[in-house]
Write an enzyme that holds these catalytic residues in place. Structure first.
Site, PDB file in Angstrom:
ATOM      1  N   HIS A  61     -15.634   2.738  -2.263  1.00 43.52           N
ATOM      2  CA  HIS A  61     -14.427   1.951  -2.069  1.00 43.52           C
ATOM      3  C   HIS A  61     -13.531   2.690  -1.082  1.00 43.52           C
ATOM      4  O   HIS A  61     -13.391   3.917  -1.148  1.00 43.52           O
ATOM      5  CB  HIS A  61     -13.692   1.794  -3.408  1.00 43.52           C
ATOM      6  N   LYS A  70     -12.826 -11.796  -0.329  1.00 37.34           N
ATOM      7  CA  LYS A  70     -12.139 -11.817  -1.618  1.00 37.34           C
ATOM      8  C   LYS A  70     -12.268 -13.203  -2.249  1.00 37.34           C
ATOM      9  O   LYS A  70     -12.057 -14.218  -1.582  1.00 37.34           O
ATOM     10  CB  LYS A  70     -10.663 -11.464  -1.444  1.00 37.34           C
ATOM     11  N   GLU A 128     -14.072   1.210  -8.263  1.00 38.33           N
ATOM     12  CA  GLU A 128     -12.784   1.630  -7.717  1.00 38.33           C
ATOM     13  C   GLU A 128     -11.730   1.842  -8.797  1.00 38.33           C
ATOM     14  O   GLU A 128     -10.765   2.562  -8.584  1.00 38.33           O
ATOM     15  CB  GLU A 128     -12.280   0.638  -6.669  1.00 38.33           C
ATOM     16  N   ASP A 156     -14.376   6.323  -5.725  1.00 34.17           N
ATOM     17  CA  ASP A 156     -13.036   6.275  -5.141  1.00 34.17           C
ATOM     18  C   ASP A 156     -12.461   7.689  -5.171  1.00 34.17           C
ATOM     19  O   ASP A 156     -12.496   8.359  -6.206  1.00 34.17           O
ATOM     20  CB  ASP A 156     -12.143   5.324  -5.939  1.00 34.17           C
ATOM     21  N   GLU A 158     -18.455  -7.905  -6.550  1.00 34.84           N
ATOM     22  CA  GLU A 158     -17.730  -6.670  -6.874  1.00 34.84           C
ATOM     23  C   GLU A 158     -16.670  -6.935  -7.940  1.00 34.84           C
ATOM     24  O   GLU A 158     -15.987  -7.960  -7.910  1.00 34.84           O
ATOM     25  CB  GLU A 158     -17.070  -6.149  -5.597  1.00 34.84           C
ATOM     26  N   ASP A 161     -15.897 -10.216  -3.718  1.00 39.26           N
ATOM     27  CA  ASP A 161     -15.139  -9.293  -4.563  1.00 39.26           C
ATOM     28  C   ASP A 161     -14.081 -10.071  -5.342  1.00 39.26           C
ATOM     29  O   ASP A 161     -13.200 -10.701  -4.753  1.00 39.26           O
ATOM     30  CB  ASP A 161     -14.465  -8.244  -3.657  1.00 39.26           C
ATOM     31  N   TYR A 173       0.837  -1.195   0.000  1.00 37.49           N
ATOM     32  CA  TYR A 173       0.000   0.000   0.000  1.00 37.49           C
ATOM     33  C   TYR A 173       0.877   1.253   0.000  1.00 37.49           C
ATOM     34  O   TYR A 173       1.768   1.397   0.857  1.00 37.49           O
ATOM     35  CB  TYR A 173      -0.911  -0.002   1.226  1.00 37.49           C
TER      36      TYR A 173
END
Length: 437
Positions: free
Chosen positions: A352, A219, A302, A325, A273, A247, A33
């Protein structure tokens, strides 16, 4: 004071989240990230902070794009910008040479978001208000003046948008008081990243349930049998009364998405998603139509480039949940356009968030949406991911699985300077230590 902008700096800030599989999904298996982090300085000492979110490699490209836009910002005054914010937005997105790199998409648009986020932060600080309150206190015509309606008037005219905002003035004060007291409903993605082992999933779900969470996202997309097993595990943990979403992060072709999600229908997900390419509007429409009899909606946004794509998604009935987003679209300005279009098409907005600072940013916009646009909480919730908030000067506050409205002036973008220095890439101490291991 005019708050003349005298400098704009940008730094590459990365967090090694891949080491513990935070953020892992079917397409992004090892994200670090990261953010291109912008600071605007003014002649009176007031600063504005902004960022755009990335996953590690390539952040340096976004930094270069921000630096290319800086010349359009430095030398201007805050008052000059906000007195014609629509014009300033168009200046950044329509430079006759740089627009060739987009237009209004990809790296140049991520950079535009970082710059504009810093400008909005500066404006809110100058007014001494959190950004959501700055927006809520604007009259409808002021809000409209911030939006570029170019390319979307076939779906939403300026007059229609103004009418939406004017009608929402009724009971606006009551909704603001409600948010201040109760907060905005959230859901969690932190329990079920793709590469988390089962024991970790169970422990995180147990902890989340004890903390009041009732809405969970899982996920999926790498292996069908593993997805069935994990969804069964999570559904058993959270019970039939709580909400489950899934997602796939763009993993499948259209027919594959329909087949795969149909195999997961027994777990009663509210939505799937990003089932396919984020650019495939008609593909999303086909998936939406096929899954409707199963009671499963489609959510995406997103990685939706701009308001024009959102316009087409809505016109094609290709999604049942809009996921704005704050760093993919052109900051607050473009997100305002999408919030208003979503309201006209009666599609709920479920933003998101997560990443670096996305929760801090988007809470402001979803508060504005409820107070001044949608006036509804039906089928609405905002994503929450419990990572990296400690690096921000005004971290998000969650109480009983709800976002509590920020109180500090600004857009909640400012990072702790010590964190920025430690995580700056590649010279920060964190990255030096990892390199030497």
């Amino acid at each position: 004071m005019l708050h003349k902008i005298i400098s704009l700096t940008v730094r590459d800030v990365r967090f090694p989240t891949s080491l513990e599989q935070h953020g892992s999904d079917a397409m992004h298996t090892d994200p670090d990230y990261s953010a291109a982090y912008v600071v605007i300085d003014t002649d009176c000492g007031l600063k504005g902070f902004g960022l755009t979110f990335t996953l590690g490699k390539g952040t340096e490209i976004v930094v270069c794009a921000v630096e290319a836009l800086a010349g359009l910002v430095v030398g201007k005054s805050l008052q000059g910008i906000v007195s014609d914010f629509r014009g300033f937005y168009r200046l950044l997105t329509s430079d006759s040479q740089m627009r060739w790199l987009g237009p209004e998409k990809g790296v140049i648009h991520l950079a535009t978001a970082a710059v504009l986020n810093a400008v909005w932060d500066l404006w809110a600080r100058a007014e001494g208000k959190p950004l959501w309150k700055l927006l809520v206190d604007m009259n409808p015509k002021q809000v409209i003046s911030c939006i570029d309606f170019r390319y979307i008037t076939d779906a939403l005219t300026e007059e229609e948008a103004l009418d939406i905002l004017v009608k929402a003035q009724e009971d606006k004060q009551h909704r603001e008081e409600e948010m201040l007291k109760e907060g905005y409903p959230a859901y969690t993605t932190s329990c079920a990243w793709l590469n988390y082992p089962d024991q970790q999933l169970k422990q995180l779900c147990t902890d989340a349930l004890k903390s009041g969470w009732t809405k969970f996202k899982v996920k999926v997309g790498a292996d069908l049998q593993d997805d069935i097993r994990r969804c069964r595990l999570i559904r058993k943990m959270i019970g039939p009364e709580n909400t489950l979403m899934i997602d796939a992060n763009q993993r499948w072709d259209v027919a594959e998405a329909i087949s795969w999600v149909s195999s997961l229908a027994e777990f009663k997900p509210l939505w799937i998603e990003e089932p396919t390419s984020p650019d495939d509007i008609l593909g999303h429409a086909a998936i939406s139509k096929a899954l409707a009899p199963l009671g499963i909606g489609v959510a995406t946004g997103e990685q939706c480039h701009n308001r024009v794509m959102f316009k087409q998604f809505l016109q094609a009935s290709a999604l049942q949940f809009v996921q704005i987003d704050c760093c993919r679209l052109g900051s607050v300005n473009e997100n305002l356009a999408v919030l208003l279009m979503a309201h006209k098409f009666q599609v709920p907005v479920c933003p998101h968030a997560g990443g670096v600072g996305l929760c801090e940013l988007v809470q402001h916009l979803i508060l504005f949406d409820y107070i001044c646009v949608s006036a509804s909480l039906s089928n609405r919730m905002c994503e929450y991911v419990d990572h990296l908030h400690e690096h921000f000067a005004s971290p998000v506050v969650i109480h009983d699985a709800r976002y509590m409205p920020p109180k500090d002036p600004g857009y909640s973008c400012e990072m702790q300077e010590s964190s920025v220095q430690r995580h700056q890439y590649p010279e920060g101490d964190v990255w030096k230590q990892l390199k030497n291991k």
